[in-house]
Design an enzyme around this catalytic site. Structure first.
Site, PDB file in Angstrom:
ATOM      1  N   GLY A  80       0.854  -1.178   0.000  1.00  0.00           N
ATOM      2  CA  GLY A  80       0.000   0.000   0.000  1.00  0.00           C
ATOM      3  C   GLY A  80       0.885   1.221   0.000  1.00  0.00           C
ATOM      4  O   GLY A  80       1.672   1.410   0.911  1.00  0.00           O
ATOM      5  N   HIS A  81       0.823   2.001  -1.062  1.00  0.00           N
ATOM      6  CA  HIS A  81       1.664   3.187  -1.145  1.00  0.00           C
ATOM      7  C   HIS A  81       0.795   4.435  -1.086  1.00  0.00           C
ATOM      8  O   HIS A  81      -0.090   4.604  -1.911  1.00  0.00           O
ATOM      9  CB  HIS A  81       2.467   3.185  -2.461  1.00  0.00           C
ATOM     10  CG  HIS A  81       3.523   2.136  -2.481  1.00  0.00           C
ATOM     11  ND1 HIS A  81       4.203   1.762  -3.608  1.00  0.00           N
ATOM     12  CD2 HIS A  81       4.041   1.383  -1.490  1.00  0.00           C
ATOM     13  CE1 HIS A  81       5.079   0.822  -3.312  1.00  0.00           C
ATOM     14  NE2 HIS A  81       4.995   0.581  -2.032  1.00  0.00           N
TER      15      HIS A  81
HETATM   16  P1  IMP Z   1       1.524 -11.431   2.803  1.00  0.00           P
HETATM   17  O1  IMP Z   1       2.497 -10.655   1.965  1.00  0.00           O
HETATM   18  O2  IMP Z   1       0.129 -10.929   2.683  1.00  0.00           O
HETATM   19  O3  IMP Z   1       1.635 -12.904   2.598  1.00  0.00           O
HETATM   20  O4  IMP Z   1       1.920 -11.185   4.344  1.00  0.00           O
HETATM   21  C1  IMP Z   1       3.110 -11.677   4.920  1.00  0.00           C
HETATM   22  C2  IMP Z   1       3.696 -10.699   5.927  1.00  0.00           C
HETATM   23  O5  IMP Z   1       4.174  -9.548   5.233  1.00  0.00           O
HETATM   24  C3  IMP Z   1       2.706 -10.185   6.973  1.00  0.00           C
HETATM   25  O6  IMP Z   1       3.404  -9.992   8.193  1.00  0.00           O
HETATM   26  C4  IMP Z   1       2.260  -8.857   6.413  1.00  0.00           C
HETATM   27  O7  IMP Z   1       1.819  -7.974   7.422  1.00  0.00           O
HETATM   28  C5  IMP Z   1       3.561  -8.373   5.782  1.00  0.00           C
HETATM   29  N1  IMP Z   1       3.361  -7.429   4.685  1.00  0.00           N
HETATM   30  C6  IMP Z   1       2.991  -7.702   3.412  1.00  0.00           C
HETATM   31  N2  IMP Z   1       2.932  -6.580   2.679  1.00  0.00           N
HETATM   32  C7  IMP Z   1       3.297  -5.580   3.487  1.00  0.00           C
HETATM   33  C8  IMP Z   1       3.480  -4.175   3.285  1.00  0.00           C
HETATM   34  O8  IMP Z   1       3.304  -3.622   2.187  1.00  0.00           O
HETATM   35  N3  IMP Z   1       3.891  -3.477   4.375  1.00  0.00           N
HETATM   36  C9  IMP Z   1       4.125  -4.058   5.584  1.00  0.00           C
HETATM   37  N4  IMP Z   1       3.971  -5.356   5.820  1.00  0.00           N
HETATM   38  C10 IMP Z   1       3.570  -6.113   4.769  1.00  0.00           C
END
Ligand code: IMP
Length: 427
Positions: free
Chosen positions: A40-41
């Site tokens: 999310g940017h």
């Molecule tokens: P997934 O990428 O949805 O599989 O999540 C795996 C982990 O990466 C989790 O701890 C999420 O909260 C974290 N995560 C994924 N995308 C982001 C991001 O854009 N910002 C911060 N944490 C992220």
């Protein structure tokens, strides 16, 4: 010839959107190379706030070519919604290219992401439930559906049929839930494919042509170093490679093409989801950081865990990605704190370590060793030049540079494009 890779140096949410937007002004092309709409940017351009998940932030400049590379996993529904959102806000999206080799997030990936998380119980990862992990699993298992497959009705029917049989087996027999229906997915996704078809391209070739023509290309990483599948805090990571090396694989360019790597680093640390976080603040100071820094997820709205800056992590990120420049963000959020702390090493079982540990069991036990620096009370949000920052703020930045050996070439003092102190040239 200039190719710059921009990455997150912590656990994501470092403010990459703002720095990408700032650097994109000078770029001709902006490329996403990994992740999906788990990212999310938030970008503030001309006083207007935009929230993007999949499309590179460069889209906000009308003249840049934006590319979604082969390493990205694309949920076509989300992509089309994001295109409509931009068009509604009068942003032209005609210069977007989508790699024909990017993987597609399918409805069963979303279902499985939720079910797998639930099944993990107290060992859950805290995923964004956007189907990211299951989509990358299929890619690695060589059964994934790529964008190019969506454009070919027969190929898509065959691959969807095979996948659905296997996934429905899991969904029904293991998790006891209802099977997904072929027709629903097939028709909907063929509809998406027709809308996306004009944008589909050989993106690696397009990027190479741009570099060969002497134009400037910015590679925009999502997430951050510690969420990297190989080098992050495994298993509490995402399923792709947000580090600089990921740009080569996820965009189809060679490492010799990259000139610089910008590591975006927040002036403090945040983390979303589960997993160890040595400098986490569970007290009022952490709450203050969360409130002042608006530390709530752009994608999920979850409150982010907040803590002091960790120089061990910053050094590690610099090593793994060969960071040439830091872009320190959100320095203004620290205004008002009497004393600031920077973690310079860890104490584990009576020993002191200065390198990021390989074992997560050890990382969990790490107690931060802090260095204290005086804070500042002045508002920084209008400062344009480094020398105009309060002495304590200058010292804080200089200490980060000393501890990491990386110059802080950009320093952000607010969310706007103009709230960026520039101390050197990136492009
Ligand atoms: P997934 O990428 O949805 O599989 O999540 C795996 C982990 O990466 C989790 O701890 C999420 O909260 C974290 N995560 C994924 N995308 C982001 C991001 O854009 N910002 C911060 N944490 C992220």
């Amino acid at each position: 010839m200039a190719a710059v890779v921009l990455i997150g140096s912590q656990w994501g949410d470092e403010g990459k959107g703002k720095i990408t937007d700032f650097l994109a002004e000078k770029a001709d092309m902006v490329v996403r190379y990994q992740g999906g709409n788990n990212a999310g940017h938030t970008v503030v351009a001309n006083g207007e706030e935009f929230k993007l998940h999949l499309i590179p932030s460069g889209i906000l400049y009308q003249d840049k070519t934006c590319v979604i590379g082969n390493g990205v996993v694309i949920d076509p529904k989300v992509l089309l919604e994001e295109l409509s959102y931009l068009e509604e806000r009068k942003i032209k999206t005609g210069k977007l290219l989508i790699s024909s080799n990017a993987q597609v997030i399918m409805p069963y990936h979303l279902v499985l992401d939720g079910l797998e998380e639930e099944a993990r119980g107290d060992k859950k990862i805290g995923t964004t439930k956007r189907g990211i992990g299951p989509a990358y699993m299929d890619k690695a298992s060589r059964v994934g559906i790529r964008i190019i497959d969506l454009l070919d009705k027969e190929e898509f029917a065959e691959k969807l049929g095979r996948n659905l049989e296997e996934k429905n087996n899991l969904i029904v027999k293991i998790y006891g839930k209802e099977a997904l229906k072929f027709e629903d997915i097939f028709d909907t996704y063929l509809g998406y494919a027709e809308q996306l078809r004009p944008m589909v391209a050989d993106s690696s070739l397009a990027i190479d042509e741009c570099i060969q023509a002497g134009e400037k290309v910015l590679f925009e990483g999502a997430q951050g170093t510690l969420l990297d599948i190989d080098h992050g805090t495994y298993p509490y990571v995402t399923s792709s490679s947000p580090i600089a090396g990921g740009a080569c694989v996820g965009a189809g360019i060679g490492p010799t093409r990259i000139n610089r790597v910008v590591g975006v680093i927040k002036a403090y640390t945040t983390r979303v989801g589960e997993g160890p976080f040595p400098t986490e603040l569970l007290d009022g100071t952490g709450e203050e950081m969360r409130a002042n820094g608006h530390e709530f997820g752009t994608t999920t709205g979850r409150p982010r865990r907040c803590g002091w800056l960790d120089a061990v992590i910053a050094r590690y990120a610099a090593r793994i990605s060969g960071i040439s420049d830091f872009a320190v963000t959100k320095l203004d959020v620290l205004t008002g704190l009497k004393t600031l702390k920077i973690c310079v090493g860890y104490r584990v079982d009576g020993e002191i370590i200065y390198e990021f540990p390989q074992s997560q069991k050890i990382f969990k036990l790490c107690q931060p060793i802090y260095e204290e620096l005086p804070g500042w009370q002045e508002d920084l949000t209008h400062v344009q030049h480094f020398e105009e920052l309060p002495q304590a703020a200058q010292n804080y930045i200089r200490r980060i540079e000393e501890l990491t050996g990386v110059p802080a070439t950009l320093v952000a003092v607010g969310p706007g494009r103009e709230q960026t102190i520039v101390r050197g040239t990136i492009f």
